[in-house]
Design an enzyme around this catalytic site. Structure first.
Site, short mmCIF file in Angstrom:
data_model
loop_
_atom_site.label_atom_id
_atom_site.label_comp_id
_atom_site.label_asym_id
_atom_site.label_seq_id
_atom_site.Cartn_x
_atom_site.Cartn_y
_atom_site.Cartn_z
N HIS A 187 -18.46 -13.27 12.63
CA HIS A 187 -17.81 -13.03 13.91
C HIS A 187 -16.43 -12.41 13.62
O HIS A 187 -15.40 -12.97 13.97
CB HIS A 187 -17.70 -14.33 14.72
CG HIS A 187 -17.52 -14.12 16.19
ND1 HIS A 187 -18.35 -14.70 17.14
CD2 HIS A 187 -16.61 -13.40 16.89
CE1 HIS A 187 -17.93 -14.36 18.36
NE2 HIS A 187 -16.89 -13.56 18.23
N ASN B 124 -24.64 -10.73 24.72
CA ASN B 124 -23.35 -11.04 25.33
C ASN B 124 -23.16 -10.11 26.51
O ASN B 124 -23.25 -8.88 26.35
CB ASN B 124 -22.20 -10.82 24.34
CG ASN B 124 -22.18 -11.85 23.22
OD1 ASN B 124 -23.04 -12.73 23.16
ND2 ASN B 124 -21.21 -11.75 22.34
N GLU C 250 -21.67 -8.90 18.03
CA GLU C 250 -21.13 -7.69 18.66
C GLU C 250 -20.73 -6.59 17.68
O GLU C 250 -19.57 -6.18 17.65
CB GLU C 250 -19.92 -8.04 19.54
CG GLU C 250 -20.22 -8.98 20.68
CD GLU C 250 -19.05 -9.13 21.66
OE1 GLU C 250 -17.95 -8.63 21.34
OE2 GLU C 250 -19.24 -9.72 22.71
N GLU D 56 -23.20 -15.15 25.02
CA GLU D 56 -21.87 -15.21 25.63
C GLU D 56 -21.91 -14.67 27.05
O GLU D 56 -22.61 -13.69 27.32
CB GLU D 56 -20.83 -14.36 24.87
CG GLU D 56 -20.36 -14.95 23.57
CD GLU D 56 -19.33 -14.06 22.86
OE1 GLU D 56 -18.58 -13.33 23.54
OE2 GLU D 56 -19.29 -14.10 21.62
N TYR E 83 -20.65 -9.51 30.05
CA TYR E 83 -19.48 -9.94 30.83
C TYR E 83 -19.27 -9.14 32.11
O TYR E 83 -18.86 -9.67 33.11
CB TYR E 83 -18.21 -9.79 29.99
CG TYR E 83 -18.06 -10.81 28.88
CD1 TYR E 83 -17.37 -12.00 29.10
CD2 TYR E 83 -18.58 -10.58 27.62
CE1 TYR E 83 -17.20 -12.93 28.09
CE2 TYR E 83 -18.42 -11.51 26.60
CZ TYR E 83 -17.73 -12.69 26.84
OH TYR E 83 -17.57 -13.61 25.84
N ARG F 177 -22.67 -22.89 19.94
CA ARG F 177 -22.65 -21.70 19.10
C ARG F 177 -21.26 -21.56 18.48
O ARG F 177 -20.27 -21.46 19.20
CB ARG F 177 -22.98 -20.45 19.95
CG ARG F 177 -22.87 -19.18 19.15
CD ARG F 177 -23.21 -17.92 19.96
NE ARG F 177 -22.97 -16.78 19.09
CZ ARG F 177 -22.20 -15.73 19.41
NH1 ARG F 177 -21.63 -15.63 20.58
NH2 ARG F 177 -22.02 -14.76 18.53
#
Ligand SMILES: *[C@@H]1O[C@H](CO)[C@@H](O)[C@H](O)[C@H]1NC(C)=O
Ligand SMILES: *[C@@H]1O[C@H](CO)[C@@H](O)[C@H](O)[C@H]1NC(C)=O
Ligand SMILES: *[C@@H]1O[C@H](CO)[C@@H](O)[C@H](O)[C@H]1NC(C)=O
Length: 498
Positions: free
Chosen positions: A147, A332, A192, A401, A334, A102
């Site tokens: 991005h 994504n 995002e 991600e 985290y 990606r």
């Protein structure tokens, strides 16, 4: 061999349901067609910020004009120099044995002024060469259109707060489909938007507008319109050429700080503000912003004596156009935060946080990374995936991600431990809860420019020596771990002390 013949060998499939092998703790395996890969983004790795006709981006401008807002006054002028060294990057992908890569395209490298009347041929050449190199090695590209590196010329017109930008984004997407569509079949419109609207127009990322409660809402509004318009264009005009178009949203798990009813409610409202803000218009059955968000921002705007809500309104046609405008959700994930209800009086100063009404924290005992915001909380991954499953009728999900920063060093057993925990949580969400997840992408292939944190936070499976002329890349222990994962599709039983 013809191009189409080669690309047909390796494709992302969002259609197969395979049996799982989670019989014994020693064989925790993902389905046969599950895709493993790694991610990067243009501004964070390319460098070459002012060569061969590339236009200026908002991150070029921001790091040059406001260096005091960036760790050690660093910038992405050179970073890992992947504009020149992309072949090194691809050989690392080959070493890792990943199925997909990606990466993102720099809008101002393709369209220096942001507008499609002038196409920079060197930009087209660069990404075609990268795509050819990936194709030669049977690695499927997943390409992000945006991005965060907006052409500065468009920011001068208001950037994402200007309604017209949606048309310009469609023009840009058309240039991408026309030039790269025969080689790249899976696309993400945005990476995002929660982060780049909230932190860019309401905080300290480029363009640094610091206008929370206003410009972040405008940004989101036109990003959602732009996303929907690109999706409709692809379905109308490029459906024979492009396989999938989705969007990447960032969703940290938001857990109630206590078992009190107030905190439970505040956590659910926070999920609707952080994730629902973008996901509800696209993935829910009814479309539009989450009702609780509409209700709260309207009411608080009124309390603050505004004649109308600070949250813009979609027309009924826009609600319909945006609803269902994704073949899959790029996720994504985290970390996890705790939410408690903000019991203070409502401030007259507008902000997203005030509208959301929750107070955010993290537990001190949660293991740290090298990023203040990123604590290691694997169980939050499974909860996030299940919330998405229940809220949006089990959409197709691709993890775009997940990863961890650490201080510099090649023996990164704590990163491997992070991966082990999060992958097990993901596998349980798939095998036990039946969440439909088709791929996993580690952030990042290599250390890179981490926005306002500069080069201080390292997320790479490969270490980068920024001092060396060749930006020497060296595999960490986690690269060896990831290779075993990508090749066996089973979570490696790893000796964490090596
Ligand atoms: C590009 O930027 C570098 C600094 O990163 C500077 O030294 C160089 O002169 C610039 N080149 C051009 C063509 O403007
Ligand atoms: C990250 O590592 C650097 C040293 O490389 C250290 O100075 C900094 O405090 C660390 N940050 C966090 C959040 O742990
Ligand atoms: C940099 O890379 C080039 C080409 O791969 C190589 O010839 C050269 O020796 C390298 N230099 C250093 C300092 O590693």
């Amino acid at each position: 061999m013809s191009w189409t013949l080669i690309t047909s060998l390796v494709v992302i499939t969002l259609g197969c349901a395979d049996a799982y092998n989670i019989e014994s703790p020693n064989t925790l395996c993902f389905p046969e067609h599950f895709s493993f890969g790694v991610a990067t983004a243009a501004y964070q790795i390319e460098g070459a910020w002012n060569v061969s006709g590339k236009g200026e981006s908002i991150w070029d401008r921001y790091t040059h004009d406001k260096p005091e807002r960036i760790f050690s006054r660093q910038n992405g002028d050179v970073t890992t120099d992947s504009y020149h060294l992309y072949k090194d990057d691809v050989s690392m992908l080959v070493q890792l044995g990943v199925q997909h890569y990606r990466f993102s395209i720099s809008w101002p490298r393709i369209l220096p002024s942001g507008l499609s009347n002038e196409v920079n041929e060197d930009g087209i050449r660069y990404y075609l060469e990268l795509l050819t190199e990936l194709n030669n090695h049977g690695i499927t590209p997943i390409v992000t259109m945006y991005h965060w590196d907006l052409p500065q010329a468009l920011q001068d017109l208001g950037g994402w707060t200007n309604p017209t930008i949606a048309d310009y984004f469609v023009d840009y997407a058309r240039v991408l489909f026309d030039n790269f569509g025969s080689r790249a079949k899976t696309w993400l419109t945005f990476n995002e938007p929660m982060s780049f609207c909230h932190d860019g127009y309401g905080g300290n990322d480029a363009p640094g507008a610091r206008s929370s409660g206003f410009e972040d809402y405008m940004c989101a509004h036109h990003v959602l319109r732009a996303h929907g318009m690109v999706y409709r264009m692809y379905r109308d005009e490029y459906a024979d050429k492009i396989d999938y178009v989705g969007i990447t949203l960032d969703f940290s798990w938001l857990e109630p700080a206590t078992t009190s009813e107030d905190d439970q409610k505040a956590a659910e409202i926070a999920r609707q503000f952080y994730m629902g803000w973008y996901a509800h218009p696209i993935f829910s059955k009814t479309g539009d912003y989450p009702p609780i968000m509409r209700e709260r921002v309207d009411a608080i705007s009124k309390l603050q004596h505004f004649p109308r809500s600070r949250l813009p309104r979609f027309t009924p046609e826009e609600v319909k156009m945006i609803r269902g405008s994704a073949d899959f959700l790029g996720l994504n994930h985290y970390t996890t935060y705790l939410i408690s209800k903000n019991k203070g009086k409502i401030s007259l100063l507008p902000s997203f946080e005030e509208d959301m009404g929750g107070i955010i924290s993290q537990k001190k005992e949660w293991p740290k990374s090298n990023s203040t915001w990123l604590k290691v909380v694997p169980w939050g991954f499974r909860k996030s995936l299940n919330w998405v499953r229940l809220e949006y009728d089990n959409p197709k999900v691709f993890i775009t991600e997940n990863g961890m920063s650490l201080e510099r060093g090649l023996k990164d057993s704590r990163r491997i431990n992070y991966l082990d925990g999060y992958l097990k949580s993901l596998l349980m969400a798939m095998a036990k809860d039946k969440c439909r997840v088709y791929g996993y992408t580690y952030w990042s292939l290599l250390d890179n420019f981490e926005w306002t944190r500069g080069f201080s936070e390292r997320f790479g499976l490969y270490d980068v020596d920024y001092e060396s002329p060749n930006k020497t890349r060296t595999p960490r222990s986690s690269a060896h771990y990831f290779k075993e994962l990508a090749q066996t599709r089973c979570i490696p039983a790893w000796n964490y002390t090596t």
